[in-house]
Structures are given as C-alpha cells and as structure tokens.
Design a protein around this motif. Structure first.
Motif, PDB file in Angstrom:
ATOM      1  N   GLU A  64       0.885  -1.163   0.000  1.00 45.31           N
ATOM      2  CA  GLU A  64       0.000   0.000   0.000  1.00 45.31           C
ATOM      3  C   GLU A  64       0.911   1.197   0.000  1.00 45.31           C
ATOM      4  O   GLU A  64       1.653   1.380   0.978  1.00 45.31           O
ATOM      5  CB  GLU A  64      -0.876   0.012   1.251  1.00 45.31           C
ATOM      6  CG  GLU A  64      -1.788   1.216   1.344  1.00 45.31           C
ATOM      7  CD  GLU A  64      -2.737   1.154   2.558  1.00 45.31           C
ATOM      8  OE1 GLU A  64      -2.791   0.083   3.206  1.00 45.31           O
ATOM      9  OE2 GLU A  64      -3.380   2.161   2.846  1.00 45.31           O
ATOM     10  N   HIS A 309      -6.445   4.196  10.836  1.00 50.79           N
ATOM     11  CA  HIS A 309      -6.037   5.354  11.632  1.00 50.79           C
ATOM     12  C   HIS A 309      -6.335   5.189  13.120  1.00 50.79           C
ATOM     13  O   HIS A 309      -7.453   4.862  13.498  1.00 50.79           O
ATOM     14  CB  HIS A 309      -6.775   6.608  11.160  1.00 50.79           C
ATOM     15  CG  HIS A 309      -6.670   6.815   9.694  1.00 50.79           C
ATOM     16  ND1 HIS A 309      -7.465   7.670   9.010  1.00 50.79           N
ATOM     17  CD2 HIS A 309      -5.837   6.260   8.785  1.00 50.79           C
ATOM     18  CE1 HIS A 309      -7.140   7.645   7.736  1.00 50.79           C
ATOM     19  NE2 HIS A 309      -6.153   6.788   7.566  1.00 50.79           N
ATOM     20  N   TYR A 322      -1.216   7.280  12.277  1.00 55.67           N
ATOM     21  CA  TYR A 322      -0.384   6.075  12.204  1.00 55.67           C
ATOM     22  C   TYR A 322       0.593   5.911  13.371  1.00 55.67           C
ATOM     23  O   TYR A 322       1.720   5.491  13.195  1.00 55.67           O
ATOM     24  CB  TYR A 322       0.339   6.019  10.851  1.00 55.67           C
ATOM     25  CG  TYR A 322      -0.623   5.681   9.733  1.00 55.67           C
ATOM     26  CD1 TYR A 322      -0.997   4.368   9.500  1.00 55.67           C
ATOM     27  CD2 TYR A 322      -1.215   6.677   8.954  1.00 55.67           C
ATOM     28  CE1 TYR A 322      -1.901   4.034   8.502  1.00 55.67           C
ATOM     29  CE2 TYR A 322      -2.133   6.360   7.951  1.00 55.67           C
ATOM     30  CZ  TYR A 322      -2.461   5.040   7.736  1.00 55.67           C
ATOM     31  OH  TYR A 322      -3.372   4.707   6.759  1.00 55.67           O
TER      32      TYR A 322
HETATM   33  C1  DNO Z   1      -4.947   6.643   4.464  1.00 57.99           C
HETATM   34  C2  DNO Z   1      -4.817   5.546   3.520  1.00 57.99           C
HETATM   35  C3  DNO Z   1      -4.760   6.011   2.086  1.00 57.99           C
HETATM   36  C4  DNO Z   1      -4.471   4.826   1.194  1.00 57.99           C
HETATM   37  C5  DNO Z   1      -4.448   5.153  -0.261  1.00 57.99           C
HETATM   38  C6  DNO Z   1      -4.392   3.893  -1.054  1.00 57.99           C
HETATM   39  O1  DNO Z   1      -4.684   6.484   5.596  1.00 57.99           O
HETATM   40  O2  DNO Z   1      -5.814   4.611   3.710  1.00 57.99           O
HETATM   41  O3  DNO Z   1      -3.781   6.962   1.945  1.00 57.99           O
HETATM   42  O4  DNO Z   1      -3.234   4.299   1.517  1.00 57.99           O
HETATM   43  O5  DNO Z   1      -5.530   5.894  -0.636  1.00 57.99           O
HETATM   44  O6  DNO Z   1      -3.833   4.156  -2.288  1.00 57.99           O
END
Ligand code: DNO
Length: 345
Positions: A64, A309, A322
């Motif tokens: 990701e 989050h 995070y």
């Molecule tokens: C935020 C994340 C997003 C995610 C992107 C995937 O916390 O969930 O930034 O990583 O949208 O491409």
C-alpha cells in the motif's frame, strides 16, 4: 483472515520490533517510498523490504500503495508508458511474493481531513473532517496541510495540475480507469497478485475534482469493468462509512469475495458530511464494526485486514493516524472480534 499493520519504512517511529510484538500480527503493509509515482521499483528495494519484514518474523504480502500517476488518471499521451511501468511493478512485486496491491484512483488529493488534532474528551486526539471547512479552503492559496496530500507539489504545479482536470468529469475518469484496469489486471492475474482499489476518502467530489469509488452502485460498476478476482477492493470502512447513505453491513457481504484487503476503523458522524475518527470498537462510533466483520466472514472474505487510523493516546506523537498505541489496540479488538465470530459460527 490475516492481520497486518502498515509500516512506513525505516523512518517510521513505529518500528518492526514493536509491530512484531502485537499478538497474532502476521505481516506488514508497506511500499517503496523513494520512487516517485510512475517510476519502476528496483527489485533490490522490494527484496530489502521483504527481508526486513522476515528478519522480524513478519510477512510482506501486501503493498500500500503503488501510486497511480496523475497522467494515467488524466488519460493523456504519457499514460500508455506509465501503465506499462505500473505493470512492471506488479510483475516484480508478484515475483517477490506480494499477494495484494492497494492503490487508489483519486485525482490529485488522497485522503483529506480538516483537522489533524481534534481534541476528544478523554484527552486523546485524532483526525476529523468538516465539509464546510474543507469547501471554504482554496487549495491554491490557503496553507493546507492535509495528511494525504502530496506536499511535493509547488503551488504553481498544483495550479497547473488542477487545470488539467478541468475537462475530466466522472465519466472520463471511469474511462481512464477502465483503460488502466484492462492493461493491469491481466498482468496481476499472471503474477498471482490481487489488485485492491481503495475507496475515495471522503467518498464525494472535492474542490471540483471527480471522485468515483464512492458508493455501492459505483463499486458494482467498478467490479464489472474487468470481471476478474484479481480486480478487487480495499474495503475501507472509515472512507465508505463517511457517507451516511452507504450501508456497510450490506456492502461487506455483497462484495466479500472481491474484497482482498479490509481497513477496519470506526468514525462518528457529527453531521451529514462531518465526522471524527474514534477508537475502533462499535460503541466508540457510528459504524457497526461487529456486523461489518460478520458480513465479511459470512460473505466468504478471506483477505488481509489492518487496523486503520488510530487516535493519539498516552501522549504519543507521530505520523497522523499512524501511531502505534491506538492502532495496536485496534488490531487486538479486531482480532478478538474475528475470533469470536468465527468460533460462534
Ligand atoms: C490513508 C490511507 C490512504 C491509502 C491510499 C491507497 O490512511 O488509507 O492513503 O493508503 O488511498 O492508495
């Protein structure tokens, strides 16, 4: 279900040594961060990430994100070569044992919040979104510092980029997404990789830019663009759940088999397009986390999960959303939730 945890690499204050101590944690979710969107990741960097994870007893099966460059979303003359580069990344990641790639197709901005340190009564703080505040901001003039925004754009570059999107409406964006998928999904199939698009966060247009990965109807349309198991979803409850009209319990069950990655977190709606991020459990917010998890399992979900989050608690400071503590609590809550549901089936 495999529980995973996002790790931002060597600069992340939340170290692998800490992540591995969270009970039942199977692996990390990470990315190569020093290559700009559109570039090809070196095999060396990919294997280094894998080795670091494995040296800590963790798997590296989820990426990701592999970011989609704006030129692909714009569908301009640079798109074909950039799509080819993207495919090469998918091949390389598949070869290294990555099974799932999360990405998004949001023009210009990734996730947006109007407040980064909303103070909760219990002394913790977290992210919050208020549509009116966001709408009153001009991204070109205001001192926006939003978590998902690529701060590497200068004001002039951002202006030019926003201008390029003038002719891109939702239908054009769908077309460009289809072109992308038609090239990438066959490569993902060959490489043993499941692609998992992340919903738009929040799931409505902002600053006049189109957003399409937003509702049940649109997710259905998305899955039909290329009807392959390799073309799947990241089910992000906090993103989709921001729209009070999205019935997440229903969507989780309906799409379960095409959900390869679930970002499970709770939010509390404070108004129609306003919400704050809360602790993960059902009682902390507006989303029914128990029934969402149950629907996923009832529908046949067998993918990766990660807590999303977290708030900042116990005095922690760090990367917004995070930190370690609240996400670790989230992981434990979700692990217990899944165990309970599985055992009482
Ligand atoms: C935020 C994340 C997003 C995610 C992107 C995937 O916390 O969930 O930034 O990583 O949208 O491409």
């Amino acid at each position: 279900m495999k529980m995973t945890f996002r790790w931002y690499g060597d600069n992340d204050p939340v170290t692998l040594e800490k992540i591995r101590q969270i009970p039942k944690m199977t692996g990390i979710v990470s990315a190569v961060y020093d290559v700009p969107a559109g570039g090809i990741w070196s095999e060396e960097s990919i294997y280094q990430l894998k080795k670091k994870a494995e040296d800590n007893g963790l798997e590296f099966e989820v990426v990701e994100s592999v970011p989609v460059p704006e030129d692909i979303k714009l569908g301009n003359e640079k798109a074909p070569q950039l799509i080819e580069n993207y495919c090469e990344n998918v091949r390389r990641l598949g070869k290294a044992g990555v099974k799932c790639i999360c990405y998004n197709f949001m023009p210009v901005f990734d996730w947006l919040r109007s407040e980064l340190e909303y103070q909760h009564e219990d002394g913790s703080n977290g992210l919050a979104y208020d549509d009116e505040t966001v709408l009153s901001m001009n991204p070109l003039t205001s001192e926006l510092s939003l978590p998902g925004w690529d701060e590497s754009y200068s004001k002039d570059e951002l202006k030019e980029l926003l201008n390029k999107y003038k002719d891109i409406d939702e239908e054009k964006l769908w077309e460009n997404l289809e072109t992308f998928l038609k090239a990438v999904i066959p490569v993902a199939e060959e490489s043993g990789v499941k692609m998992a698009i992340h919903p738009d966060d929040p799931p409505w247009g902002i600053f006049g830019l189109p957003r399409i990965i937003t509702t049940e109807k649109n997710l259905e349309r998305f899955l039909k663009l290329v009807d392959s198991p390799a073309n799947g979803l990241t089910f992000c409850t906090g993103s989709l759940g921001a729209d009070v009209n999205n019935d997440l319990v229903k969507m989780a069950k309906k799409f379960a088999k095409r959900i390869h990655f679930a970002h499970l977190r709770n939010i509390r709606h404070t108004d129609e397009k306003c919400f704050m991020e809360t602790g993960h459990p059902t009682e902390c917010g507006s989303l029914d986390m128990y029934n969402i998890a149950k629907s996923l399992l009832d529908g046949g979900f067998d993918g990766y999960v990660r807590p999303d989050h977290g708030r900042m608690i116990w005095g922690e400071t760090g990367r917004y959303g995070y930190g370690l503590y609240d996400r670790a609590l989230g992981a434990m809550y979700l692990t217990g939730l899944f165990e309970g549901i599985e055992k009482t089936k």
